[in-house]
Motif scaffolding. Structure first.
Motif, PDB file in Angstrom:
ATOM      1  N   HIS A   1      32.734  57.419  -9.455  1.00  0.00           N
ATOM      2  CA  HIS A   1      32.172  57.049  -8.158  1.00  0.00           C
ATOM      3  C   HIS A   1      32.280  55.691  -7.934  1.00  0.00           C
ATOM      4  O   HIS A   1      31.116  54.996  -8.829  1.00  0.00           O
ATOM      5  CB  HIS A   1      30.803  57.955  -8.272  1.00  0.00           C
ATOM      6  N   THR A   2      33.079  55.199  -7.052  1.00  0.00           N
ATOM      7  CA  THR A   2      32.428  53.208  -6.474  1.00  0.00           C
ATOM      8  C   THR A   2      32.668  53.635  -5.284  1.00  0.00           C
ATOM      9  O   THR A   2      33.504  53.326  -4.420  1.00  0.00           O
ATOM     10  CB  THR A   2      33.990  53.031  -7.049  1.00  0.00           C
TER      11      THR A   2
ATOM     12  N   HIS B   1      33.269  57.377  -2.257  1.00  0.00           N
ATOM     13  CA  HIS B   1      35.217  56.634  -2.788  1.00  0.00           C
ATOM     14  C   HIS B   1      34.919  57.173  -3.951  1.00  0.00           C
ATOM     15  O   HIS B   1      33.854  56.270  -4.696  1.00  0.00           O
ATOM     16  CB  HIS B   1      34.710  54.775  -2.782  1.00  0.00           C
TER      17      HIS B   1
ATOM     18  N   SER C   1      37.793  56.320  -7.813  1.00  0.00           N
ATOM     19  CA  SER C   1      38.784  55.869  -8.777  1.00  0.00           C
ATOM     20  C   SER C   1      38.552  56.610  -9.539  1.00  0.00           C
ATOM     21  O   SER C   1      37.917  57.254 -10.157  1.00  0.00           O
ATOM     22  CB  SER C   1      38.180  54.275  -9.334  1.00  0.00           C
TER      23      SER C   1
ATOM     24  N   ALA D   1      38.161  50.116  -4.436  1.00  0.00           N
ATOM     25  CA  ALA D   1      37.478  49.461  -5.016  1.00  0.00           C
ATOM     26  C   ALA D   1      36.837  47.691  -4.948  1.00  0.00           C
ATOM     27  O   ALA D   1      36.437  47.210  -4.532  1.00  0.00           O
ATOM     28  CB  ALA D   1      36.552  50.818  -6.501  1.00  0.00           C
TER      29      ALA D   1
ATOM     30  N   ALA E   1      26.242  48.027  -3.292  1.00  0.00           N
ATOM     31  CA  ALA E   1      26.806  49.577  -3.726  1.00  0.00           C
ATOM     32  C   ALA E   1      28.527  48.993  -4.736  1.00  0.00           C
ATOM     33  O   ALA E   1      29.197  49.069  -5.479  1.00  0.00           O
ATOM     34  CB  ALA E   1      27.409  51.073  -3.110  1.00  0.00           C
TER      35      ALA E   1
ATOM     36  N   LYS F   1      28.089  46.704  -7.450  1.00  0.00           N
ATOM     37  CA  LYS F   1      27.985  47.722  -8.504  1.00  0.00           C
ATOM     38  C   LYS F   1      29.529  48.692  -9.166  1.00  0.00           C
ATOM     39  O   LYS F   1      29.606  48.545 -10.459  1.00  0.00           O
ATOM     40  CB  LYS F   1      27.296  48.354  -8.058  1.00  0.00           C
ATOM     41  N   SER F   2      30.217  49.190  -8.157  1.00  0.00           N
ATOM     42  CA  SER F   2      31.465  49.348  -8.421  1.00  0.00           C
ATOM     43  C   SER F   2      32.570  49.032  -8.699  1.00  0.00           C
ATOM     44  O   SER F   2      33.060  49.170  -9.517  1.00  0.00           O
ATOM     45  CB  SER F   2      32.226  50.206  -7.283  1.00  0.00           C
TER      46      SER F   2
ATOM     47  N   LYS G   1      31.124  48.368 -12.694  1.00  0.00           N
ATOM     48  CA  LYS G   1      31.800  49.393 -13.609  1.00  0.00           C
ATOM     49  C   LYS G   1      33.247  49.923 -13.763  1.00  0.00           C
ATOM     50  O   LYS G   1      33.384  50.016 -14.845  1.00  0.00           O
ATOM     51  CB  LYS G   1      31.131  50.581 -12.560  1.00  0.00           C
TER      52      LYS G   1
END
Length: 281
Positions: free
Chosen positions: A172-173, A180, A182, A196, A228, A231-232, A235
């Motif tokens: 979850h991105t 969204h 990836s 992303a 967000a 953060k994506s 990640k």
């Protein structure tokens, strides 16, 4: 066309293109990237197998081109096992209804994208005031109404597995869109990033046309949650991908990908986040 499936009332052909339009790149033996106007679709699976999947569904009115690209790679009358959507923005679902009708295959997306794929909720309107070039200014013409795939779309499994894509997991991105995702394959560190992050400055018409390679955050005019989004990217960078296919721009790999992602993480606020725009706060 199945009467329960329909596009939004604002669905239309978008007159944009790039030098890469209509070309495909074999990134890995089982990972193929094909550009439809200004957006990429992915074909996952070796050309000599019947088990392959389509990731994303291109620009509006691109279904015939996508079918041709699939048949050129896998053979005439071949069909994917499923269509996986990284998200439901117009340039990633543009041919999906015709493809579902033609192939009779299921569509999978994140649970949080379901309202946008079942006719329940429109995406926020694109932001033409955001910092950027001509594509950002053109963004009011981009469709944002939901499409309705009815019972042809279902949520991805909650355990992170991806139907018909063994070895891949979905991540979850959010940021660019609420649901969204990836896709990442551990054994070869292949990443399908969706939007992303991208490898072209998607807001600038000249850079989109020439496909000048440059790592960037998600397209600004449709990104509504920058915290967000950051953060994506963090990640995804932590996965240390060896190769990445993004929704826009050329695939990136090796040291260039590593250093570019590191730079994007460290300088996200400067590189990705616009100086002004209505979705900044």
């Amino acid at each position: 066309m199945n009467p329960e499936m329909e596009y939004g009332n604002d669905y239309k052909f978008i007159p944009t293109t790039s030098l890469g339009s209509g070309t495909g790149i074999e990134v890995l033996p089982d990972l193929f990237c094909y550009t439809v106007q200004i957006v990429n679709i992915c074909l996952v699976g070796s050309p000599d197998t019947e088990d392959f999947v389509l990731v994303d569904a291109g620009m509006p009115m691109s279904a015939n081109e996508i079918i041709s690209a699939v048949e050129e790679r896998f053979g005439v009358n071949r069909r994917p096992k499923a269509i996986i959507l990284t998200h439901g923005h117009f340039d990633h679902v543009g041919g999906v209804i015709e493809l579902v009708k033609h192939w009779g295959v299921p569509v999978y997306a994140h649970q949080m994208e379901m309202p946008f794929l079942t006719g329940q909720k429109s995406y926020p309107e694109p932001d033409p005031t955001v910092e950027g070039g001509m594509v950002a200014k053109m963004s009011p013409m981009f469709p944002n109404e939901p499409i309705n795939l009815g019972n042809h779309v279902q949520a991805l499994p909650s355990d992170g597995t991806v139907p018909h894509m063994p070895g891949f997991r979905w991540i979850h991105t959010p940021g660019h869109a609420p649901g969204h995702i990836s896709l990442f394959k551990e054994n070869n560190r292949a990443l399908i990033a969706g939007d992303a992050f991208v490898t072209v400055k998607q807001e600038y018409l000249y850079k989109v046309f020439t496909q000048e390679q440059e790592i960037s955050g998600p397209p600004r005019y449709l990104t509504t949650d920058w915290e967000a989004a950051k953060k994506s990217v963090i990640k995804l960078a932590a996965l240390k991908p060896e190769v990445a296919i993004t929704g826009h721009g050329l695939p990136m790999s090796g040291e260039l990908l590593t250093t570019s992602l590191e730079k994007l993480v460290n300088e996200f606020d400067q590189i990705a986040v616009p100086d002004y725009g209505k979705y900044l706060n």
